[in-house]
Design an enzyme around this catalytic site. Structure first.
Site, PDB file in Angstrom:
ATOM      1  N   LYS A 271      -8.571  -0.375  -3.221  1.00 12.53           N
ATOM      2  CA  LYS A 271      -7.290  -0.005  -3.822  1.00 12.53           C
ATOM      3  C   LYS A 271      -7.484   0.257  -5.319  1.00 12.53           C
ATOM      4  O   LYS A 271      -8.335  -0.385  -5.938  1.00 12.53           O
ATOM      5  CB  LYS A 271      -6.289  -1.167  -3.685  1.00 12.53           C
ATOM      6  N   ARG A 345      -3.313  -4.607  10.461  1.00  7.92           N
ATOM      7  CA  ARG A 345      -3.138  -4.377  11.902  1.00  7.92           C
ATOM      8  C   ARG A 345      -4.300  -4.932  12.712  1.00  7.92           C
ATOM      9  O   ARG A 345      -4.138  -5.331  13.858  1.00  7.92           O
ATOM     10  CB  ARG A 345      -2.918  -2.879  12.146  1.00  7.92           C
TER      11      ARG A 345
HETATM   12  N1  BES Z   1      -1.126  -4.586   2.361  1.00  5.86           N
HETATM   13  C1  BES Z   1      -1.101  -3.177   2.405  1.00  5.86           C
HETATM   14  C2  BES Z   1       0.301  -2.582   2.451  1.00  5.86           C
HETATM   15  C3  BES Z   1       1.180  -2.781   1.253  1.00  5.86           C
HETATM   16  C4  BES Z   1       1.343  -1.762   0.339  1.00  5.86           C
HETATM   17  C5  BES Z   1       1.910  -3.939   1.068  1.00  5.86           C
HETATM   18  C6  BES Z   1       2.176  -1.911  -0.740  1.00  5.86           C
HETATM   19  C7  BES Z   1       2.734  -4.100  -0.002  1.00  5.86           C
HETATM   20  C8  BES Z   1       2.885  -3.081  -0.913  1.00  5.86           C
HETATM   21  C9  BES Z   1      -1.843  -2.696   3.640  1.00  5.86           C
HETATM   22  O1  BES Z   1      -2.895  -3.468   4.050  1.00  5.86           O
HETATM   23  C10 BES Z   1      -2.390  -1.345   3.313  1.00  5.86           C
HETATM   24  O2  BES Z   1      -3.249  -1.277   2.475  1.00  5.86           O
HETATM   25  N2  BES Z   1      -1.890  -0.314   3.978  1.00  5.86           N
HETATM   26  C11 BES Z   1      -2.334   1.023   3.737  1.00  5.86           C
HETATM   27  C12 BES Z   1      -2.506   1.707   5.069  1.00  5.86           C
HETATM   28  C13 BES Z   1      -3.217   3.024   4.978  1.00  5.86           C
HETATM   29  C14 BES Z   1      -4.642   2.815   4.595  1.00  5.86           C
HETATM   30  C15 BES Z   1      -3.121   3.704   6.325  1.00  5.86           C
HETATM   31  C16 BES Z   1      -1.287   1.741   2.892  1.00  5.86           C
HETATM   32  O3  BES Z   1      -0.099   1.539   3.103  1.00  5.86           O
HETATM   33  O4  BES Z   1      -1.686   2.460   1.988  1.00  5.86           O
HETATM   34 MN    MN Z   2      -4.691  -2.979   3.048  1.00  5.53          MN
END
Ligand code: BES
Ligand code: MN
Ligand code: ZN
Length: 490
Positions: A271, A345
């Site tokens: 990230k 997931r």
């Molecule tokens: N924990 C994150 C989602 C999230 C994003 C929670 C912002 C709280 C605030 C999750 O694990 C994630 O990184 N999801 C990705 C999925 C993508 C890679 C398909 C996302 O939402 O960018």
């Molecule tokens: Mn994530």
């Protein structure tokens, strides 16, 4: 905080809280009504929603404070507005440093008296929450002693209302437990300390807790969960909470699964810094199910509720899982990992398989900070839901209307499922750039079989970027009150 229902007459309070409707500034006290009329004639107070004034009165040679709070137009009053009103009142009472508070309950036919009491207490208690334990100059919390009454609350009703009041108080307190868990940083709350915390809560409130260590998780075959965990030095823990409040119907068991990423760096699909700073909150789903267990047990619900958290961190190391890896799962399905940041997931599907196979639940709710996409779709106020069962969703909708935490069902048509079919394995862990919340939900749906299932994506609602009437910036504790109400309904 002490809160009780009192009859109208007996009050030795330092401050009296008087809610008034817009355009109807009358109160049972003539002097106060006159003051309000005067303020109104000068354009200083109208009784608009959340408008607040305070003044001091001399009552038999004692100075007493009065806080008058606007409700807005009577026909527009809602339970959520009542929560916000008493959130605002709490802040004002705090400012005035008054200890003994007398709250005059809102008198209306639009909302039942029970709901007025519940919403008032929730708003007040939730607004009292702060997270300043790491500050050197902490502000002392006022130990409020609150009594709630009103001319319309007869002595015959006190006992019944007291029950509603205590239920509301316990729900707010359980929500605060969840907020604390979310607000604690990941160097304090990690899988091991989260498990310890749950054990402490289990002992305190009386639910059973079992923590599975890494080797036991391996024995269970939770391969997807272990892949996510392997990049971190912190060992994963599988935390199971059980409460059997309805032993006569042993087979009826509500299963709750909370996403428990105590930190999500994204892994090798790293990230950016801005996205990473709040990722201590990636266990908001876990916090919600833990809080729900506390609330359920405290109120002795005649229900069987089992909660599971697959707790781990998503990190980078020489041994971490990588984009392109193909991994297994407890259910035996294989998964292509196209993005290590779609980790939630992977932990959830094994937790769902576990709770169905080993805990024999009859229905499952999973709750997770799963996708940034839910923020794009629904913003920070509404939780997105994916389900395979409309009747179950109907009950969630009812629960959400009681708690005031909005939910909205997203479409889950067959076509979306094609997006997560694997090319060289059974499934892939991302479904492309569109409909991200739906495909993430349906990925979990591939593991629930025919069990009634609800998936709550709280990525938008678990964390507040700004202060609200009854929340601080940070963890909101969302889900606790809704899941409690859902357990009560089912
Ligand atoms: N924990 C994150 C989602 C999230 C994003 C929670 C912002 C709280 C605030 C999750 O694990 C994630 O990184 N999801 C990705 C999925 C993508 C890679 C398909 C996302 O939402 O960018
Ligand atoms: Mn994530
Ligand atoms: Zn995550």
């Amino acid at each position: 905080m002490k809160i009780a229902i009192k009859s109208f007459k007996c009050t030795d309070a330092d401050v009296t809280i008087i809610p008034v409707f817009e355009g109807k500034l009358e109160t049972p006290n003539e002097e106060i009504t006159k003051t309000l009329t005067r303020l109104e004639s000068r354009g200083q107070f109208k009784g608009e929603f959340l408008e607040v004034v305070n003044f001091t009165r001399n009552v038999e040679n004692n100075l007493k404070d009065v806080i008058v709070i606007g409700i807005g137009k009577e026909e527009d009053v809602t339970k959520e507005k009542v929560r916000k009103i008493y959130g605002k009142v709490q802040k004002k009472a705090n400012e005035l440093k008054t200890k003994k508070v007398f709250i005059r309950a809102i008198d209306t036919n639009i909302i039942s008296l029970e709901d007025i009491i519940k919403a008032s207490v929730e708003g007040f208690v939730l607004a009292s929450y702060k997270f300043d334990k790491y500050k050197s100059d902490k502000k002392e919390n006022i130990e409020f002693e609150i009594s709630i009454g009103g001319k319309h609350i007869g002595d015959d009703k006190i006992n019944e209302l007291e029950g509603y009041l205590q239920e509301a108080k316990s729900l707010a307190e359980a929500t605060i437990i969840a907020r604390d868990l979310v607000n604690e940083p990941s160097n304090v709350i990690y899988p091991e300390t989260l498990a310890e915390k749950v054990e402490t809560l289990g002992n305190e409130y009386g639910f059973e807790v079992q923590v599975f260590e890494k080797d036991q998780i391996e024995e269970l075959g939770m391969k997807a969960f272990l892949e996510v965990a392997r990049g971190s030095k912190k060992k994963p823990k599988l935390i199971v909470m059980r409460y059997f409040g309805d032993k006569e119907n042993e087979d009826k068991r509500l299963g709750l699964v909370g996403k428990g990423l105590t930190y999500d760096s994204g892994g090798y699909s790293l990230k950016p810094n801005d996205g990473m700073v709040t990722m201590k909150s990636d266990m908001g789903g876990a916090a919600a199910v833990i809080g729900t267990m506390v609330a359920t047990v405290k109120n002795k619900l005649k229900k069987n509720v089992i909660a599971v958290v697959a707790a781990c961190e998503n990190m980078i190391s020489g041994d971490a899982y990588k984009p392109g890896d193909i991994i297994g799962s407890m259910a035996g399905k294989t998964i292509e990992v196209l993005n290590t940041d779609a980790e939630g997931r992977l932990t959830l599907v094994d937790a769902v398989t576990y709770i169905i196979e080993k805990e024999k639940v009859s229905e499952v709710v999973d709750i997770a900070t799963l996708t940034g996409a839910v923020l794009v779709a629904l913003g920070a106020t509404t939780t997105g839901v994916v389900t395979n069962n409309c009747e179950f969703y109907g009950d969630l909708d009812k629960a959400s209307k009681i708690s005031g935490e909005p939910v909205w069902m997203l479409p889950a048509f067959e076509e979306y499922k094609n997006l997560i079919k694997g090319e060289i394995a059974d499934l892939k862990n991302i479904g492309g750039k569109h409909a991200g919340t739906v495909t993430a939900g349906l990925f979990i749906g591939e593991f629930v079989g025919d069990k009634p299932w609800l998936h709550l994506d709280i990525a938008g609602t678990a964390w507040a970027d700004a202060v609200g009437e009854y929340n601080i910036k940070g963890g909101t504790g969302t889900g606790v009150r809704t899941l409690y109400e859902l357990a009560k309904i089912r």
